[in-house]
Design a protein around this motif. Structure first.
Motif, PDB file in Angstrom:
ATOM      1  N   VAL A   1       0.808  -1.301  -0.052  1.00 16.15           N
ATOM      2  CA  VAL A   1       0.000   0.016  -0.129  1.00 16.15           C
ATOM      3  C   VAL A   1       0.789   1.401   0.020  1.00 16.15           C
ATOM      4  O   VAL A   1       0.411   2.260  -0.897  1.00 16.15           O
ATOM      5  CB  VAL A   1      -1.012   0.012   1.207  1.00 16.15           C
ATOM      6  CG1 VAL A   1      -1.557   1.240   1.339  1.00 16.15           C
ATOM      7  CG2 VAL A   1      -2.136  -0.953   0.919  1.00 16.15           C
ATOM      8  N   LEU A   2       1.783   1.038   0.584  1.00 12.36           N
ATOM      9  CA  LEU A   2       2.776   2.350   0.802  1.00 12.36           C
ATOM     10  C   LEU A   2       3.654   2.778  -0.396  1.00 12.36           C
ATOM     11  O   LEU A   2       3.768   3.640  -0.699  1.00 12.36           O
ATOM     12  CB  LEU A   2       3.665   2.280   2.088  1.00 12.36           C
ATOM     13  CG  LEU A   2       3.037   2.426   3.528  1.00 12.36           C
ATOM     14  CD1 LEU A   2       3.992   2.274   4.545  1.00 12.36           C
ATOM     15  CD2 LEU A   2       2.311   3.664   3.492  1.00 12.36           C
ATOM     16  N   GLU A   3       3.973   1.595  -1.215  1.00  8.72           N
ATOM     17  CA  GLU A   3       4.514   1.722  -2.327  1.00  8.72           C
ATOM     18  C   GLU A   3       3.674   1.928  -3.612  1.00  8.72           C
ATOM     19  O   GLU A   3       4.389   2.501  -4.422  1.00  8.72           O
ATOM     20  CB  GLU A   3       5.381   0.457  -2.634  1.00  8.72           C
ATOM     21  CG  GLU A   3       6.624   0.418  -1.835  1.00  8.72           C
ATOM     22  CD  GLU A   3       7.639   1.341  -1.819  1.00  8.72           C
ATOM     23  OE1 GLU A   3       7.931   1.539  -3.146  1.00  8.72           O
ATOM     24  OE2 GLU A   3       8.090   1.662  -0.900  1.00  8.72           O
ATOM     25  N   ASN A   4       2.385   1.879  -3.502  1.00 10.16           N
ATOM     26  CA  ASN A   4       1.633   2.369  -4.694  1.00 10.16           C
ATOM     27  C   ASN A   4       0.650   3.274  -4.406  1.00 10.16           C
ATOM     28  O   ASN A   4      -0.612   3.080  -4.430  1.00 10.16           O
ATOM     29  CB  ASN A   4       0.870   0.889  -4.870  1.00 10.16           C
ATOM     30  CG  ASN A   4       1.808  -0.179  -5.513  1.00 10.16           C
ATOM     31  OD1 ASN A   4       2.239  -0.296  -6.763  1.00 10.16           O
ATOM     32  ND2 ASN A   4       1.968  -1.239  -4.895  1.00 10.16           N
TER      33      ASN A   4
ATOM     34  N   VAL B   1      -4.816   6.926  -9.995  1.00 12.02           N
ATOM     35  CA  VAL B   1      -5.098   6.369 -11.572  1.00 12.02           C
ATOM     36  C   VAL B   1      -6.345   6.452 -11.641  1.00 12.02           C
ATOM     37  O   VAL B   1      -7.250   6.389 -10.719  1.00 12.02           O
ATOM     38  CB  VAL B   1      -4.470   5.174 -11.967  1.00 12.02           C
ATOM     39  CG1 VAL B   1      -2.653   5.018 -11.649  1.00 12.02           C
ATOM     40  CG2 VAL B   1      -4.917   4.019 -10.821  1.00 12.02           C
ATOM     41  N   SER B   2      -6.933   6.750 -12.810  1.00 11.59           N
ATOM     42  CA  SER B   2      -8.151   6.603 -13.239  1.00 11.59           C
ATOM     43  C   SER B   2      -8.533   5.470 -14.215  1.00 11.59           C
ATOM     44  O   SER B   2      -7.729   5.624 -15.234  1.00 11.59           O
ATOM     45  CB  SER B   2      -8.810   7.926 -13.644  1.00 11.59           C
ATOM     46  OG  SER B   2     -10.064   7.943 -14.122  1.00 11.59           O
ATOM     47  N   LEU B   3      -9.498   4.481 -13.905  1.00  6.67           N
ATOM     48  CA  LEU B   3      -9.803   3.444 -14.787  1.00  6.67           C
ATOM     49  C   LEU B   3     -10.762   3.753 -15.725  1.00  6.67           C
ATOM     50  O   LEU B   3     -11.695   4.392 -15.332  1.00  6.67           O
ATOM     51  CB  LEU B   3     -10.124   2.189 -14.184  1.00  6.67           C
ATOM     52  CG  LEU B   3      -8.868   1.622 -13.030  1.00  6.67           C
ATOM     53  CD1 LEU B   3      -9.540   0.433 -12.363  1.00  6.67           C
ATOM     54  CD2 LEU B   3      -7.719   1.462 -13.937  1.00  6.67           C
TER      55      LEU B   3
ATOM     56  N   ILE C   1      -6.460  -2.230  -6.377  1.00  2.00           N
ATOM     57  CA  ILE C   1      -5.951  -3.633  -6.545  1.00  2.00           C
ATOM     58  C   ILE C   1      -6.833  -4.325  -5.353  1.00  2.00           C
ATOM     59  O   ILE C   1      -7.193  -5.259  -5.431  1.00  2.00           O
ATOM     60  CB  ILE C   1      -4.664  -3.752  -6.624  1.00  2.00           C
ATOM     61  CG1 ILE C   1      -3.937  -3.317  -8.001  1.00  2.00           C
ATOM     62  CG2 ILE C   1      -4.034  -5.225  -6.185  1.00  2.00           C
ATOM     63  CD1 ILE C   1      -2.645  -3.280  -7.954  1.00  2.00           C
ATOM     64  N   VAL C   2      -6.614  -3.731  -4.191  1.00  2.00           N
ATOM     65  CA  VAL C   2      -7.458  -4.321  -2.973  1.00  2.00           C
ATOM     66  C   VAL C   2      -8.961  -4.569  -3.038  1.00  2.00           C
ATOM     67  O   VAL C   2      -9.582  -5.419  -2.964  1.00  2.00           O
ATOM     68  CB  VAL C   2      -6.922  -3.493  -1.756  1.00  2.00           C
ATOM     69  CG1 VAL C   2      -7.776  -3.811  -0.544  1.00  2.00           C
ATOM     70  CG2 VAL C   2      -5.716  -3.625  -1.198  1.00  2.00           C
ATOM     71  N   LEU C   3      -9.705  -3.649  -3.743  1.00  2.00           N
ATOM     72  CA  LEU C   3     -11.001  -3.519  -4.098  1.00  2.00           C
ATOM     73  C   LEU C   3     -11.362  -4.748  -5.308  1.00  2.00           C
ATOM     74  O   LEU C   3     -12.205  -5.403  -5.050  1.00  2.00           O
ATOM     75  CB  LEU C   3     -11.615  -2.295  -4.513  1.00  2.00           C
ATOM     76  CG  LEU C   3     -11.803  -1.196  -3.804  1.00  2.00           C
ATOM     77  CD1 LEU C   3     -12.060   0.183  -4.478  1.00  2.00           C
ATOM     78  CD2 LEU C   3     -12.805  -1.576  -2.676  1.00  2.00           C
ATOM     79  N   ALA C   4     -10.391  -4.933  -6.379  1.00  2.12           N
ATOM     80  CA  ALA C   4     -10.442  -5.967  -7.169  1.00  2.12           C
ATOM     81  C   ALA C   4     -10.711  -7.157  -6.484  1.00  2.12           C
ATOM     82  O   ALA C   4     -10.898  -8.173  -6.795  1.00  2.12           O
ATOM     83  CB  ALA C   4      -9.534  -5.801  -8.210  1.00  2.12           C
ATOM     84  N   LEU C   5      -9.385  -7.345  -5.464  1.00  2.00           N
ATOM     85  CA  LEU C   5      -9.380  -8.461  -4.889  1.00  2.00           C
ATOM     86  C   LEU C   5     -10.415  -8.916  -4.008  1.00  2.00           C
ATOM     87  O   LEU C   5     -10.991 -10.133  -3.822  1.00  2.00           O
ATOM     88  CB  LEU C   5      -7.866  -8.288  -3.858  1.00  2.00           C
ATOM     89  CG  LEU C   5      -7.642  -9.783  -2.985  1.00  2.00           C
ATOM     90  CD1 LEU C   5      -7.360 -10.853  -3.800  1.00  2.00           C
ATOM     91  CD2 LEU C   5      -6.633  -9.133  -2.041  1.00  2.00           C
ATOM     92  N   LEU C   6     -10.944  -7.976  -3.340  1.00  2.00           N
ATOM     93  CA  LEU C   6     -11.920  -8.353  -2.579  1.00  2.00           C
ATOM     94  C   LEU C   6     -13.537  -8.666  -3.138  1.00  2.00           C
ATOM     95  O   LEU C   6     -14.192  -9.515  -3.085  1.00  2.00           O
ATOM     96  CB  LEU C   6     -12.430  -7.006  -1.644  1.00  2.00           C
ATOM     97  CG  LEU C   6     -11.433  -6.697  -0.378  1.00  2.00           C
ATOM     98  CD1 LEU C   6     -11.944  -5.642   0.266  1.00  2.00           C
ATOM     99  CD2 LEU C   6     -11.388  -7.815   0.560  1.00  2.00           C
ATOM    100  N   MET C   7     -13.466  -7.966  -4.263  1.00  2.00           N
ATOM    101  CA  MET C   7     -14.533  -8.148  -5.407  1.00  2.00           C
ATOM    102  C   MET C   7     -14.578  -9.800  -5.849  1.00  2.00           C
ATOM    103  O   MET C   7     -15.613 -10.519  -5.980  1.00  2.00           O
ATOM    104  CB  MET C   7     -14.731  -7.392  -6.302  1.00  2.00           C
ATOM    105  CG  MET C   7     -15.438  -6.064  -6.037  1.00  2.00           C
ATOM    106  SD  MET C   7     -15.395  -4.709  -7.342  1.00  2.00           S
ATOM    107  CE  MET C   7     -16.136  -5.593  -8.794  1.00  2.00           C
ATOM    108  N   GLY C   8     -13.250 -10.210  -6.155  1.00  2.00           N
ATOM    109  CA  GLY C   8     -12.896 -11.575  -6.663  1.00  2.00           C
ATOM    110  C   GLY C   8     -13.090 -12.510  -5.590  1.00  2.00           C
ATOM    111  O   GLY C   8     -13.781 -13.522  -5.713  1.00  2.00           O
ATOM    112  N   MET C   9     -12.776 -12.058  -4.240  1.00  2.00           N
ATOM    113  CA  MET C   9     -13.125 -13.049  -3.174  1.00  2.00           C
ATOM    114  C   MET C   9     -14.735 -13.300  -2.705  1.00  2.00           C
ATOM    115  O   MET C   9     -15.138 -14.342  -2.176  1.00  2.00           O
ATOM    116  CB  MET C   9     -12.603 -12.609  -1.787  1.00  2.00           C
ATOM    117  CG  MET C   9     -10.842 -12.635  -2.089  1.00  2.00           C
ATOM    118  SD  MET C   9     -10.105 -11.905  -0.640  1.00  2.00           S
ATOM    119  CE  MET C   9     -10.511 -12.901   0.713  1.00  2.00           C
ATOM    120  N   LEU C  10     -15.470 -12.344  -3.216  1.00  4.04           N
ATOM    121  CA  LEU C  10     -17.020 -12.396  -3.252  1.00  4.04           C
ATOM    122  C   LEU C  10     -17.664 -13.159  -4.323  1.00  4.04           C
ATOM    123  O   LEU C  10     -18.292 -13.975  -4.120  1.00  4.04           O
ATOM    124  CB  LEU C  10     -17.542 -11.025  -3.038  1.00  4.04           C
ATOM    125  CG  LEU C  10     -17.244 -10.356  -1.613  1.00  4.04           C
ATOM    126  CD1 LEU C  10     -17.847  -8.737  -1.816  1.00  4.04           C
ATOM    127  CD2 LEU C  10     -17.780 -11.075  -0.541  1.00  4.04           C
TER     128      LEU C  10
END
Length: 79
Positions: A24-27, A31-33, A49-58
């Motif tokens: 998190v500290l390095e990134n 950006v706008s998708l 990236i964390v939001l994409a990970l959480l969505m994938g986990m759901l």
């Protein structure tokens, strides 16, 4: 033996937390998708990236549950 498992688990969790914190500290670049013509708000890369990970986990387990449910219903119809 029980205490050793707890210590190993605690060390593993601390290691994961440190890796996530470093990520998190390095990134922190914003950006706008753009997806299918929709432009999202400017957020740090780590948040996206964390939001994409959480969505994938759901979504992953939900799709797995749906597939097993459809397969069970098709098996019942065959019998």
């Amino acid at each position: 033996m029980r205490n050793l498992k707890r210590v190993v688990l605690a060390v593993f969790l601390l290691l994961v937390i440190l890796i996530v914190l470093a990520f998190v500290l390095e990134n922190q670049q914003s950006v706008s998708l753009l997806f299918l013509g929709w432009s999202g708000p400017e957020l740090p890369v780590s948040v996206i990236i964390v939001l994409a990970l959480l969505m994938g986990m759901l979504i992953g387990p939900l799709l797995g549950w749906l597939v097993t449910r459809l397969m069970r219903s098709s098996r019942k119809q065959l019998i």
